[in-house]
Design a protein around this motif. Structure first.
Motif, PDB file in Angstrom:
ATOM      1  N   THR A  17     -19.191 -45.357  29.354  1.00 36.83           N
ATOM      2  CA  THR A  17     -18.328 -44.611  30.283  1.00 36.83           C
ATOM      3  C   THR A  17     -18.806 -43.179  30.460  1.00 36.83           C
ATOM      4  O   THR A  17     -18.253 -42.439  31.277  1.00 36.83           O
ATOM      5  CB  THR A  17     -16.875 -44.592  29.789  1.00 36.83           C
ATOM      6  OG1 THR A  17     -16.775 -43.786  28.606  1.00 36.83           O
ATOM      7  CG2 THR A  17     -16.372 -45.989  29.494  1.00 36.83           C
TER       8      THR A  17
ATOM      9  N   GLU B  17     -21.829 -40.714  31.504  1.00 33.26           N
ATOM     10  CA  GLU B  17     -23.115 -40.623  32.190  1.00 33.26           C
ATOM     11  C   GLU B  17     -24.156 -39.932  31.325  1.00 33.26           C
ATOM     12  O   GLU B  17     -25.332 -40.315  31.312  1.00 33.26           O
ATOM     13  CB  GLU B  17     -22.930 -39.884  33.516  1.00 33.26           C
ATOM     14  CG  GLU B  17     -24.111 -40.021  34.457  1.00 33.26           C
ATOM     15  CD  GLU B  17     -23.780 -39.594  35.876  1.00 33.26           C
ATOM     16  OE1 GLU B  17     -24.579 -39.893  36.773  1.00 33.26           O
ATOM     17  OE2 GLU B  17     -22.717 -38.970  36.078  1.00 33.26           O
TER      18      GLU B  17
ATOM     19  N   ASP C 157      -7.168 -48.798  33.125  1.00 33.09           N
ATOM     20  CA  ASP C 157      -8.233 -47.803  33.240  1.00 33.09           C
ATOM     21  C   ASP C 157      -9.312 -48.017  32.186  1.00 33.09           C
ATOM     22  O   ASP C 157     -10.514 -47.894  32.479  1.00 33.09           O
ATOM     23  CB  ASP C 157      -7.648 -46.394  33.098  1.00 33.09           C
ATOM     24  CG  ASP C 157      -6.849 -45.973  34.316  1.00 33.09           C
ATOM     25  OD1 ASP C 157      -6.996 -46.626  35.374  1.00 33.09           O
ATOM     26  OD2 ASP C 157      -6.085 -44.986  34.225  1.00 33.09           O
TER      27      ASP C 157
ATOM     28  N   HIS D 257     -11.508 -51.069  33.140  1.00 35.94           N
ATOM     29  CA  HIS D 257     -12.331 -50.769  34.316  1.00 35.94           C
ATOM     30  C   HIS D 257     -13.364 -49.686  34.016  1.00 35.94           C
ATOM     31  O   HIS D 257     -14.478 -49.725  34.548  1.00 35.94           O
ATOM     32  CB  HIS D 257     -11.437 -50.363  35.493  1.00 35.94           C
ATOM     33  CG  HIS D 257     -10.855 -51.535  36.205  1.00 35.94           C
ATOM     34  ND1 HIS D 257      -9.847 -52.307  35.678  1.00 35.94           N
ATOM     35  CD2 HIS D 257     -11.171 -52.109  37.403  1.00 35.94           C
ATOM     36  CE1 HIS D 257      -9.549 -53.283  36.522  1.00 35.94           C
ATOM     37  NE2 HIS D 257     -10.341 -53.189  37.573  1.00 35.94           N
ATOM     38  N   ASP D 258     -13.018 -48.725  33.156  1.00 38.41           N
ATOM     39  CA  ASP D 258     -13.987 -47.695  32.785  1.00 38.41           C
ATOM     40  C   ASP D 258     -15.179 -48.302  32.054  1.00 38.41           C
ATOM     41  O   ASP D 258     -16.334 -47.985  32.344  1.00 38.41           O
ATOM     42  CB  ASP D 258     -13.336 -46.632  31.900  1.00 38.41           C
ATOM     43  CG  ASP D 258     -12.584 -45.580  32.685  1.00 38.41           C
ATOM     44  OD1 ASP D 258     -12.689 -45.586  33.934  1.00 38.41           O
ATOM     45  OD2 ASP D 258     -11.888 -44.758  32.066  1.00 38.41           O
TER      46      ASP D 258
ATOM     47  N   LYS E 265     -16.908 -49.369  35.777  1.00 39.04           N
ATOM     48  CA  LYS E 265     -17.576 -48.066  35.865  1.00 39.04           C
ATOM     49  C   LYS E 265     -18.818 -48.032  34.980  1.00 39.04           C
ATOM     50  O   LYS E 265     -19.880 -47.526  35.393  1.00 39.04           O
ATOM     51  CB  LYS E 265     -16.602 -46.957  35.464  1.00 39.04           C
ATOM     52  CG  LYS E 265     -17.216 -45.569  35.413  1.00 39.04           C
ATOM     53  CD  LYS E 265     -16.208 -44.543  34.894  1.00 39.04           C
ATOM     54  CE  LYS E 265     -16.849 -43.189  34.646  1.00 39.04           C
ATOM     55  NZ  LYS E 265     -15.872 -42.228  34.084  1.00 39.04           N
TER      56      LYS E 265
ATOM     57  N   LEU F  84     -22.579 -47.146  36.150  1.00 42.19           N
ATOM     58  CA  LEU F  84     -23.348 -45.989  35.668  1.00 42.19           C
ATOM     59  C   LEU F  84     -24.679 -46.426  35.059  1.00 42.19           C
ATOM     60  O   LEU F  84     -25.717 -45.793  35.293  1.00 42.19           O
ATOM     61  CB  LEU F  84     -22.528 -45.211  34.640  1.00 42.19           C
ATOM     62  CG  LEU F  84     -21.299 -44.466  35.163  1.00 42.19           C
ATOM     63  CD1 LEU F  84     -20.535 -43.821  34.004  1.00 42.19           C
ATOM     64  CD2 LEU F  84     -21.693 -43.403  36.188  1.00 42.19           C
TER      65      LEU F  84
ATOM     66  N   THR G 285     -11.580 -56.653  36.498  1.00 42.11           N
ATOM     67  CA  THR G 285     -12.804 -55.871  36.314  1.00 42.11           C
ATOM     68  C   THR G 285     -14.038 -56.769  36.275  1.00 42.11           C
ATOM     69  O   THR G 285     -15.130 -56.369  36.699  1.00 42.11           O
ATOM     70  CB  THR G 285     -12.715 -54.999  35.043  1.00 42.11           C
ATOM     71  OG1 THR G 285     -13.727 -53.993  35.089  1.00 42.11           O
ATOM     72  CG2 THR G 285     -12.892 -55.803  33.782  1.00 42.11           C
TER      73      THR G 285
END
Length: 678
Positions: A477, A479, A520, A523-524, A528, A532, A571
């Motif tokens: 999560t 970057e 969240d 999904h993170d 996500k 990334l 997700t």
């Protein structure tokens, strides 16, 4: 049962080979002569035990020794056809073997058999090669060693060199060894201990002379613009250049890279003579067979921009290929093997460090180590004289030697993922660990990324040393974590080819109990996080220009609507569509993007062990320990899905057998009809 002579030879070899000041990896050879009973005649027979072709002294075992009958080996002098046909003698060694003969005899076997000494060492120490490559090496040999060490003019390794050294020993009864022009050293003794002592004395005496009599700055004045960048800055620059460099170095065939910013390299590149000396190339055959005749050197200052450096490296690479092709065409004969590739094996970046390349990580790393040996040799030779390596024509005779080509042809066929570099997220356990294990078994270099650095490193260690796998900490999560992990991959292996988005977690709750935080978090990590990782990896793949693979470990839940699973399944559907979107976008760059849809993988799963298993078992009304069996019974094949099943799918999907497949989701669910793709 190992006899005392062989045991002493192995111990001596391991001691000599484990110290890099004595010889380089897989360089040199040692031998011993002794007597055993011939099992056929019952009579004593004199034998030669000598390190076989391709072995390494530091790790030598009895299985790495060639065993030959000394009388038959020495009788080959009677049929020797002369130096123009000396290569024929290598095949003749087969007729001198004792029993099954052990390892294949090397080209240096004649040297050990023909020299009249019970124990012989042939080594490639930096200090000895410095004398051997000095312009006035013959005079220096007399000055440094007196009559104890004799100069031997350059001659390609082979039967004639063995005859030459044998004659020199006979003519110089007080000598304990030789300096082989352009090459290395040979020493001997009546006992194993004496041979080792003589080798070490020769090496240390050469080193002491260079230290005491050498110029303080053998590489000339410093170049201020080439001084090393700060460690973090030079590593960041190296990582930024790595994808382009690997693409250039892989123009003819894919290569794995290795990076070092060792002080010896940075010091060499910050000195004014590095361009002249670099152009002269290496000298010892063991060196240039791995480093090529010379390196590619970036001719820009340390603080040059990434854009300018890439542009200039691209130009220099074209020049290098043209010059190497000209070198090949100048010396090749109709009998020469085909040119093996015109790309550099060594790339030097002032202020940053050195990249080295090879068919795998070990080959790449060793090539870099050999070039450091060459730098040390140049320093020693320039300190007391001037560096004068063997001529290019002789280098070509070694590099494109029919015997060297035959050795290359005997190498086993590469595994399916040889030369590929994989990064697997969430790979310290479960599915990810199984994938990493399978890819490593297929020849890939693997970066194991996981939240827990200790577990990531432990998992990597189980796959072998750092030539096979490394562990990095990465919260997908973040970057910055992802960029740091990819930087480690680039510095360790030179690039990336294969990315597996496997990191995940699950929270099993019905809709009304699923919180915003639950939604969240899942999904993170998966939607996500996969985005990334794919974004950062795709940048590397595009810059390399070598294509590649991105694989998503999605789920049957991406297409199957099960109860109490809203956040996880949603997700996974997000990940599934990322596969299609990225396949469409990255196809122009030769990058394949595919997905795997497993059913619940219970055994070895960190997700299931972390509470997900108990919750899913409660949903289906079965004991948690029977959840795997429950999943199996609802499938068409009635088989439980294991981590290894998913790993098998990844291996096949990323192999050459499916190199025309992208945008695909492969079910690994033993047949869940409700999850059939439509």
């Amino acid at each position: 049962m190992t006899n005392e002579t062989v045991a002493a030879l192995i111990a001596r070899s391991n001691r000599l080979g484990s110290d890099p000041k004595n010889t380089n990896y897989a360089g040199g050879n040692t031998s011993a002569k002794g007597t055993e009973t011939d099992p056929v005649t019952g009579e004593p027979v004199e034998l030669l035990w000598v390190k076989g072709s391709g072995g390494d002294l530091g790790t030598l075992t009895e299985q790495g020794l060639a065993v030959l009958r000394l009388d038959r080996l020495r009788a080959l002098q009677n049929v020797y056809p002369g130096v123009e046909r000396e290569d024929e003698m290598v095949a003749a060694f087969d007729y001198t073997l004792h029993g099954k003969g052990g390892a294949a005899p090397s080209i240096d076997t004649a040297m050990h058999g023909l020299v009249d000494a019970a124990h012989v060492d042939h080594l490639h120490p930096d200090s000895g090669i410095a004398i051997a490559t000095a312009a006035d090496g013959e005079e220096l040999t007399k000055t440094i060693f007196g009559g104890r060490v004799v100069w031997v003019p350059w001659r390609r390794p082979g039967f004639q060199l063995g005859l030459d050294i044998a004659a020199i020993k006979q003519a110089n009864p007080d000598a304990i060894g030789t300096i082989l022009g352009g090459h290395g050293i040979t020493a001997w003794g009546d006992t194993s201990e004496e041979a080792e002592a003589n080798s070490l004395w020769l090496i240390q005496t050469a080193a002491d002379y260079i230290a005491e009599h050498g110029r303080p700055e053998p590489f000339g004045a410093r170049i201020p613009a080439n001084e090393p960048l700060d460690p973090a800055e030079r590593r960041a620059k190296a990582a930024a250049l790595a994808p382009t460099l690997r693409g250039l170095a892989s123009t003819d065939k894919p290569q794995v890279g290795s990076f070092t910013d060792a002080e010896v390299v940075l010091d060499f590149l910050a000195s004014e003579e590095h361009v002249r000396l670099g152009a002269l190339g290496t000298s010892c055959p063991d060196h240039f067979l791995r480093t090529k005749v010379k390196p590619l050197i970036l001719d820009l200052p340390a603080d040059a921009s990434i854009e300018d450096s890439i542009a200039r490296l691209t130009e220099l690479h074209e020049q290098y290929r043209a010059e190497y092709t000209a070198y090949y065409e100048k010396y090749a004969t109709p009998e020469s093997p085909a040119m093996r590739g015109a790309d550099p094996a060594i790339v030097l970046i002032p202020g940053v460090g050195m990249f080295s390349y090879g068919k795998d990580k070990q080959t790449a790393r060793v090539a870099g180590e050999f070039y450091i040996n060459a730098i040390n040799v140049m320093r020693g030779a320039e300190a007391i004289s001037s560096y004068a390596p063997i001529p290019e024509s002789e280098k070509f005779r070694i590099e494109y030697w029919a015997l060297e080509e035959a050795k290359l042809q005997r190498l086993p066929k590469p595994k399916s993922h040889a030369g590929r570099i994989a990064l697997v997220t969430g790979a310290a356990s479960g599915i990810g660990k199984a994938i990493a294990t399978r890819l490593a078994a297929e020849g890939a270099c693997v970066v194991i990324a996981d939240l827990d650095l200790g577990k990531a490193r432990a998992a990597a260690a189980q796959l072998g040393g750092t030539d096979v796998a490394i562990g990095v900490a990465a919260n997908v999560t973040s970057e910055s974590d992802i960029q740091a992990g990819i930087q480690e991959a680039l510095l360790q292996f030179g690039g990336l080819d294969l990315i597996v988005n496997n990191a995940g977690l699950s929270i099993s709750k019905p809709l009304l109990e699923t919180t915003e935080a639950d939604w969240d978090l899942q999904h993170d990590v998966m939607a996500k996080g996969s985005f990334l990782v794919s974004k950062a990896a795709a940048k590397v793949l595009i810059e390399q220009g070598l294509g590649g693979d991105i694989v998503y470990i999605s789920s049957k839940n991406s297409v199957f609507a099960g109860p109490n699973n809203i956040a996880y399944s949603a997700t996974k559907a997000d990940q599934a569509h990322q596969v299609r979107l990225l396949a469409a976008e990255l196809g122009d760059h030769g990058v394949k993007v595919n997905g795997i849809n497993p059913d619940g993988v219970v055994r070895g799963s960190g997700i299931f062990a972390g509470g997900w298993g108990a919750k899913r078992a409660a949903v289906y009304g079965v004991p948690e320990e029977e959840l795997g069996k429950y999943y199996a019974q609802r499938t068409l094949l009635k088989r439980e899905v294991l981590p290894e099943n998913v790993a098998n799918a990844v291996a096949v999907l990323t192999s050459a057998d499916l190199d025309h497949t992208t945008g695909l989701h492969i079910p690994v669910d033993a047949g869940v009809a409700a999850a059939f793709l439509r």
